[in-house]
Each structure stands twice: as C-alpha cells, then as structure tokens.
Design a protein around this motif. Sequence first.
Motif, PDB file in Angstrom:
ATOM      1  N   GLN A   1      -0.016  23.340  27.042  1.00 12.29           N
ATOM      2  CA  GLN A   1       1.595  22.074  26.892  1.00 12.29           C
ATOM      3  C   GLN A   1       1.028  20.403  27.122  1.00 12.29           C
ATOM      4  N   GLY A   2       1.416  20.247  25.903  1.00  9.19           N
ATOM      5  CA  GLY A   2       0.995  19.023  26.114  1.00  9.19           C
ATOM      6  C   GLY A   2       1.557  18.506  24.438  1.00  9.19           C
ATOM      7  N   LEU A   3       0.958  16.821  24.240  1.00  9.26           N
ATOM      8  CA  LEU A   3       1.425  16.645  23.051  1.00  9.26           C
ATOM      9  C   LEU A   3       0.223  15.536  22.311  1.00  9.26           C
ATOM     10  N   ASN A   4       0.223  14.937  20.960  1.00  9.79           N
ATOM     11  CA  ASN A   4      -0.756  14.029  20.616  1.00  9.79           C
ATOM     12  C   ASN A   4      -0.125  12.824  20.599  1.00  9.79           C
ATOM     13  N   VAL A   5      -1.317  12.044  21.348  1.00  9.78           N
ATOM     14  CA  VAL A   5      -0.624  10.669  21.400  1.00  9.78           C
ATOM     15  C   VAL A   5      -0.185   9.520  20.144  1.00  9.78           C
ATOM     16  N   PRO A   6       0.747   9.343  19.740  1.00 12.07           N
ATOM     17  CA  PRO A   6       1.351   9.004  18.675  1.00 12.07           C
ATOM     18  C   PRO A   6       0.613   7.388  18.651  1.00 12.07           C
ATOM     19  N   MET A   7       0.695   6.973  16.750  1.00  9.87           N
ATOM     20  CA  MET A   7      -0.312   5.921  16.685  1.00  9.87           C
ATOM     21  C   MET A   7       1.085   4.555  16.711  1.00  9.87           C
ATOM     22  N   VAL A   8       0.159   3.749  18.020  1.00  6.65           N
ATOM     23  CA  VAL A   8       1.473   2.459  17.997  1.00  6.65           C
ATOM     24  C   VAL A   8       0.155   1.118  17.843  1.00  6.65           C
TER      25      VAL A   8
ATOM     26  N   GLN B   1      -3.495 -13.387  14.280  1.00  7.75           N
ATOM     27  CA  GLN B   1      -2.718 -12.137  14.360  1.00  7.75           C
ATOM     28  C   GLN B   1      -1.031 -12.542  14.710  1.00  7.75           C
ATOM     29  N   PRO B   2       0.100 -11.414  14.692  1.00  9.51           N
ATOM     30  CA  PRO B   2       1.369 -12.424  14.927  1.00  9.51           C
ATOM     31  C   PRO B   2       1.607 -12.170  16.615  1.00  9.51           C
ATOM     32  N   ALA B   3       2.272 -13.107  16.992  1.00  4.20           N
ATOM     33  CA  ALA B   3       2.445 -12.424  18.395  1.00  4.20           C
ATOM     34  C   ALA B   3       3.074 -10.723  19.124  1.00  4.20           C
ATOM     35  N   GLY B   4       2.916 -10.422  19.974  1.00  3.56           N
ATOM     36  CA  GLY B   4       3.373  -9.005  20.440  1.00  3.56           C
ATOM     37  C   GLY B   4       3.070  -7.733  19.870  1.00  3.56           C
ATOM     38  N   LEU B   5       2.069  -7.837  19.141  1.00  2.11           N
ATOM     39  CA  LEU B   5       1.281  -7.226  17.584  1.00  2.11           C
ATOM     40  C   LEU B   5       0.614  -6.243  18.765  1.00  2.11           C
ATOM     41  N   VAL B   6       1.101  -4.877  18.866  1.00  2.00           N
ATOM     42  CA  VAL B   6      -0.315  -4.051  19.510  1.00  2.00           C
ATOM     43  C   VAL B   6      -1.520  -3.997  18.887  1.00  2.00           C
ATOM     44  N   ILE B   7      -2.441  -4.759  19.699  1.00  2.00           N
ATOM     45  CA  ILE B   7      -3.928  -4.241  19.424  1.00  2.00           C
ATOM     46  C   ILE B   7      -4.471  -3.755  18.861  1.00  2.00           C
ATOM     47  N   ASP B   8      -4.414  -3.036  20.360  1.00  2.00           N
ATOM     48  CA  ASP B   8      -5.239  -1.462  20.355  1.00  2.00           C
ATOM     49  C   ASP B   8      -4.489  -0.648  21.918  1.00  2.00           C
ATOM     50  N   GLN B   9      -4.906   0.858  21.570  1.00  2.00           N
ATOM     51  CA  GLN B   9      -4.261   1.651  22.346  1.00  2.00           C
ATOM     52  C   GLN B   9      -5.129   2.280  22.920  1.00  2.00           C
ATOM     53  N   ASP B  10      -4.787   3.051  23.942  1.00  2.00           N
ATOM     54  CA  ASP B  10      -6.106   3.774  24.953  1.00  2.00           C
ATOM     55  C   ASP B  10      -5.322   5.360  25.712  1.00  2.00           C
TER      56      ASP B  10
END
Length: 256
Positions: free
Chosen positions: A43-50, A79-88
């Motif tokens: 049971q689980g899920l794929n991490v979405p692209m954000v 880069q614009p303010a508030g933009l998601v630059i990276d995810q982990d």
Amino acid sequence: MSKFIDYLKTKSFRNNIIAAILTVVVLLLVAFFSLRYYTKHGQGLNVPMVKGLSFEQAVKKLEDAGLKYEVDSVFILDQPAGLVIDQDPDPNTFVKDNRTIYLTINAGKIPNTNFPDIAFKTLREAQAIIESSRLKLGDTTYKPDVSRDVVLEASFGGNPIVAGQIIPVGSRINLVLGDGRGNEDVDVPQLVGLTIDEAKFSLKGSNLSLGTIIYEGQILDSANAVITKQDPMPVDSLTKVAIGTKINITLSNKQK
C-alpha cells in the motif's frame, strides 16, 4: 532403544508431530500477516511532481495525495518568489501515505550583501571575489594606467562603490581597469580645421580625450563649426603628451 523405535511407530507420536508442525505453521502465518498489516505492505503511492509549481499549488497537490510536507528556502535571483526549486523524495518515488515531503522554495525577499574589497585586484581575482559574494560582473572599461587589467574603480547603478557598502545580492558591478599604457606618450594630433565630431574621432585614435570647449562668437551651426584653436598645440616644443591627456578646443563658425 527398541522401545524408543517402537514409540516412533505409534499413532500418538505421529499425532504429536503433526500438531507441532501445524502449530509452527500457524505461528509463522500469524507473524507474516501481522507484519504485512503493520507495515501496510503493497500500500502506498507515487510522489507527485511539485517541482516548478508555486508553493500554494504544491501544498494542495501534496495534501490531496495524503502527504505531509516541510519547507526550507533559498534565494535564486532569476527565479520567481515562492517557486518550488527542489523536492525530496523525487517525483514518482513510491512511498507510504502520510510520508513527509521536503520542499525547497525560492525566498521572496532579496537579501543584501557587503561589497567586497576588490581595489587593485586583477580582473580574474576581482571576478572570483564578486561572484563568491553572490554579485555579478557587469561592464569593464579601460583607462590609462601603468597597471594592466587591475581594478581602479568600481560602480553600481552608475555610482562609485567601495568595500563594505550594502547592496542587493545579484547586483551588477561595473569595473574600470588599467590598460597598462599609462606611462606611454603619444603625438598631439592636429585638430584645427576639424569639426567637433572629427576631432573626437581623431582623439580616440590617439588615446586622448576632449577637454574644455570654448565657443568663439555665436554658433549657428554646431555640426559644421570648426576648431580654430587647441591646447596643447602640436608645436616643435610639445609634440607628445601622456595617454589620456585632455585637449581643450575653441569652436567657431568662421574658419581661420
């Protein structure tokens, strides 16, 4: 010994063996399925692209997927303010629900930095120092000086800047460098009879500059006005001057 062998052949022994085996199997099955239930195996899920989304869009997408998040911030000028630059973890990584996703967003406020000391540094040294201070190298111009490619002046926004001044990160710094020819002399050009545009062209070719302009009489047509006098003049007693010397001129609509 014979009695023990006879016992192994009895129905009672066989029943005990079967019961022991069944008990072990049942215990193993209970442990296996309990562990699967506890860990929610499968049971689980794929991490979405954000990455690349605004912070608000990323949060909604994660919450809709049943994931938690934590936020860190950096500042990137372009880069614009508030933009998601990276995810982990990365997008499409398989995780359990309610997993925490770590987001790095671009900060909204431009931080400041102290302008570093680059006076009399070489261009290569100055560029490295400027970039390590999160600034950018702008235009470079040269003026007569015995030092070649050495920083003589620095400016920001058209104004001189010195070490220790506070400026925004990412600012462009323009430099004036020495051309290594400050100790050379050049011939004084003959400017009398030339228009001011012709004189500027001649002076530029000689690494000289235009000084004070004196107007003789009423100038009705500045484009066609000619130079009637210059200081210094190319005479026998003074035929050469240092690079960068200013030549003063007198303009008139009447050619002498």
